[in-house]
Write a protein that holds these residues in place. Structure first.
Motif, PDB file in Angstrom:
ATOM      1  N   LEU A   5       0.851  -1.188   0.000  1.00 47.16           N
ATOM      2  CA  LEU A   5       0.000   0.000   0.000  1.00 47.16           C
ATOM      3  C   LEU A   5       0.884   1.235   0.000  1.00 47.16           C
ATOM      4  O   LEU A   5       1.640   1.482   0.944  1.00 47.16           O
ATOM      5  N   PHE A   6       0.825   1.997  -1.089  1.00 44.51           N
ATOM      6  CA  PHE A   6       1.594   3.229  -1.214  1.00 44.51           C
ATOM      7  C   PHE A   6       0.767   4.384  -0.661  1.00 44.51           C
ATOM      8  O   PHE A   6      -0.408   4.548  -1.021  1.00 44.51           O
ATOM      9  N   LEU A   7       1.381   5.194   0.194  1.00 41.56           N
ATOM     10  CA  LEU A   7       0.701   6.319   0.822  1.00 41.56           C
ATOM     11  C   LEU A   7       1.400   7.619   0.442  1.00 41.56           C
ATOM     12  O   LEU A   7       2.587   7.802   0.721  1.00 41.56           O
ATOM     13  N   ALA A   8       0.677   8.509  -0.201  1.00 44.97           N
ATOM     14  CA  ALA A   8       1.173   9.863  -0.483  1.00 44.97           C
ATOM     15  C   ALA A   8       0.660  10.772   0.631  1.00 44.97           C
ATOM     16  O   ALA A   8      -0.561  10.913   0.820  1.00 44.97           O
ATOM     17  N   LEU A   9       1.574  11.375   1.380  1.00 47.85           N
ATOM     18  CA  LEU A   9       1.213  12.081   2.598  1.00 47.85           C
ATOM     19  C   LEU A   9       1.465  13.578   2.487  1.00 47.85           C
ATOM     20  O   LEU A   9       2.511  14.012   2.000  1.00 47.85           O
ATOM     21  N   ARG A  10       0.517  14.345   2.978  1.00 52.39           N
ATOM     22  CA  ARG A  10       0.637  15.799   3.030  1.00 52.39           C
ATOM     23  C   ARG A  10       1.573  16.197   4.175  1.00 52.39           C
ATOM     24  O   ARG A  10       1.476  15.683   5.277  1.00 52.39           O
ATOM     25  N   GLY A  11       2.490  17.086   3.907  1.00 48.31           N
ATOM     26  CA  GLY A  11       3.379  17.562   4.958  1.00 48.31           C
ATOM     27  C   GLY A  11       4.661  16.764   5.060  1.00 48.31           C
ATOM     28  O   GLY A  11       4.789  15.669   4.506  1.00 48.31           O
ATOM     29  N   ALA A  12       5.621  17.327   5.776  1.00 52.40           N
ATOM     30  CA  ALA A  12       6.956  16.730   5.863  1.00 52.40           C
ATOM     31  C   ALA A  12       6.970  15.522   6.791  1.00 52.40           C
ATOM     32  O   ALA A  12       6.137  15.387   7.694  1.00 52.40           O
ATOM     33  N   ARG A  13       7.932  14.672   6.578  1.00 57.83           N
ATOM     34  CA  ARG A  13       8.127  13.479   7.408  1.00 57.83           C
ATOM     35  C   ARG A  13       8.550  13.891   8.812  1.00 57.83           C
ATOM     36  O   ARG A  13       9.502  14.650   8.985  1.00 57.83           O
ATOM     37  N   PRO A  14       7.877  13.380   9.849  1.00 57.97           N
ATOM     38  CA  PRO A  14       8.290  13.684  11.231  1.00 57.97           C
ATOM     39  C   PRO A  14       9.697  13.165  11.500  1.00 57.97           C
ATOM     40  O   PRO A  14      10.048  12.047  11.101  1.00 57.97           O
ATOM     41  N   ALA A  15      10.494  13.940  12.178  1.00 55.79           N
ATOM     42  CA  ALA A  15      11.874  13.537  12.460  1.00 55.79           C
ATOM     43  C   ALA A  15      11.938  12.278  13.305  1.00 55.79           C
ATOM     44  O   ALA A  15      12.915  11.525  13.249  1.00 55.79           O
ATOM     45  N   VAL A  16      10.893  12.013  14.111  1.00 54.44           N
ATOM     46  CA  VAL A  16      10.924  10.856  15.010  1.00 54.44           C
ATOM     47  C   VAL A  16      10.536   9.560  14.307  1.00 54.44           C
ATOM     48  O   VAL A  16      10.635   8.477  14.902  1.00 54.44           O
TER      49      VAL A  16
END
Length: 486
Positions: free
Chosen positions: A304-315
């Protein structure tokens, strides 16, 4: 100088073509599709890019050797390699969470002891030490040399039992190792995952499979910037540099042979358009069109490919593994008499810190699950696919604290099933070939690279030494050695 036709531009076919062209052979590579890479594909949409096959690399030395031997450049000159740190984060069946270091057995043992109590790290480390013995005993005959005509030595499982004595007996399966030596369902889940990601039932897979976690935790796991497709691109460019005649959109109908006093011998290939290409040698990188004897119902992958809004969380870790809370249910769904879906399976969540995979300020994430192949289940049914995508995403969100934002940030999702793998690669059922393993009377050995028909060789995950990027690269090395120099 031999005239060689390579069928299929998968990783094995391209690596073999580059090696054979480098030593002076005339090489034509025919690929039915319009692109290269085989299982190492790519899906792109709206500026987001995802690997459709392998996502992490073990034993990069295999591709370092390929680059040096075919062009005298380092692998790192062609792609950017980064160690994954930590190597993996795990959510165990009871909810325990722990991070395992990359390429550090001592740190892994320490983390297990801290998270699971006294003795856990020691038991895991002891098992890996026996896995090391398997690696050392079988590395050359199982990975670096052609499969012997009579591989009786590889029919025996070289895994060393924990205890010796009159009452001791070697474990018959990977599951035996978990029950008898790890003695903790949480440690067993860690071990099971190596079998499941290889498409193997831990209740049947030989104990020798313990060399897979030994390799991961000793030599490390690596990420290629741009995704694994960047590695496929680098191998393709090496073929071009060695003047391999690349012919895409050129399916091969059959291999041509002639009868002689010594038996059948290859004379060339017949293309789908009726053209005949003469050849002294044919290297076939196509998947077999019948189920292998090792397992007639090898699983595939649901991704399952997920295109996500916003930057990747550093954690967010690069790789998180969520282990199925009900082991028996998962194994029955995959390997039981009636294949079915498991809604709370062992799954892998990948969130690479790689800005090249998405538009600026956004993120990609991938969920992967081992599932029954197409045919055992109808993975072309849109309702089935959508329902399973819902279940897998909900399982990840509920299990991983850092994944709680996935649903809220979702721009779109795309499911890839074994039916897609079968359609794009020709692999029956969309199954993913497992690695070759010693033991079990040879039931887990892939077929050898040399065919009974003189001049015909087989390369890739369905041939010795089996599936996985590193082993596919090794199969190309073996085939090039069998063909020899002009």
């Amino acid at each position: 100088m031999a005239r060689i036709v390579v069928i299929g531009a998968g990783m094995g076919g391209m690596a073999a073509a580059a090696r054979l062209a480098t030593v002076g052979h005339t090489v034509v590579l025919c690929e039915a599709a319009q692109t290269h890479g085989g299982m190492v594909g790519s899906f792109e949409r709206e500026g987001f890019r995802f690997d459709t096959g392998p996502t992490l690399l073990t034993l990069p030395a295999v591709y370092r050797d390929l680059m040096l031997k075919t062009g005298r450049t380092r692998l790192e000159d062609e792609v950017e390699l980064r160690p994954v740190d930590p190597g993996s984060v795990h959510v165990l069946p009871d909810g325990t969470r722990l991070a395992l270091a990359n390429a550090s057995l001592a740190k892994v043992e320490s983390a297990l002891t801290t998270a699971l109590g006294d003795g856990a790290g020691t038991r895991w480390g002891g098992m890996l030490e026996r896995g090391r013995a398997v690696w050392e005993a079988t590395r050359r005959p199982l990975l670096e040399e052609p499969l012997p005509d009579h591989p009786a030595a590889l029919h025996r499982d070289p895994y060393v039992p924990e205890r010796r004595g009159l009452l001791a007996r070697p474990p018959r399966s990977l599951a035996d190792v978990g029950r008898r030596e790890l003695r903790d369902p949480r440690l067993t889940a860690l071990l099971d995952e190596y079998a499941l990601r290889s498409g193997l039932d831990p209740e049947r897979a030989p104990a020798a499979l313990t060399w897979l976690p030994y390799l991961d935790q000793s030599f490390g796991v690596w990420y290629v910037t741009g995704g694994m497709r960047a590695l496929a691109d680098a191998v393709l460019e090496r073929c071009r540099a060695r003047r391999v005649d690349l012919r895409f959109g050129t399916p091969v109908r059959k291999v041509l042979v002639e009868n002689s006093a010594g038996g059948e011998k290859v004379t060339g290939v017949l293309l789908a358009d009726g053209t005949e290409l003469e050849a002294d040698v044919v290297v076939d990188n196509r998947p077999p069109q019948a189920s292998t004897a090792r397992n007639p119902r090898l699983p595939g992958r649901f991704t399952l490919f997920l295109a996500l809004r916003g930057a990747r969380p550093a954690v967010a870790p690069h790789r998180t593994v969520v282990h199925a809370p009900d082991r028996a249910d998962e194994l029955d769904a995959l390997f039981g008499p009636v294949p079915r879906r498991c809604d709370r399976p062992t799954l892998q969540l990948l969130r690479p810190d790689d800005a090249t995979l998405s538009p600026a300020g956004h993120e990609t994430a991938t969920l992967t699950v081992t599932v029954p192949p197409h045919g055992a289940l109808d993975w072309s049914d849109p309702q089935r696919v959508s329902a399973y995508a819902d279940a897998v995403l909900a399982h990840a969100v509920a299990s991983v604290p850092e994944a709680a934002d996935l649903a809220d940030r979702l721009l779109w999702r795309h499911a890839r099933t074994p039916a897609d793998t079968a359609a794009e690669t020709g692999t029956p059922g969309g199954s993913v070939p497992p690695p070759s393993l010693p033991g079990a009377g040879g039931a887990f050995l892939a077929p050898g690279n040399a065919d009974r028909r003189a001049g015909l060789f087989h390369v890739g995950g369905a041939s010795h030494p089996g599936g996985g990027l590193a082993r596919v690269g090794m199969s190309a090395t073996v085939v090039a050695g069998l063909v020899g120099t002009p």
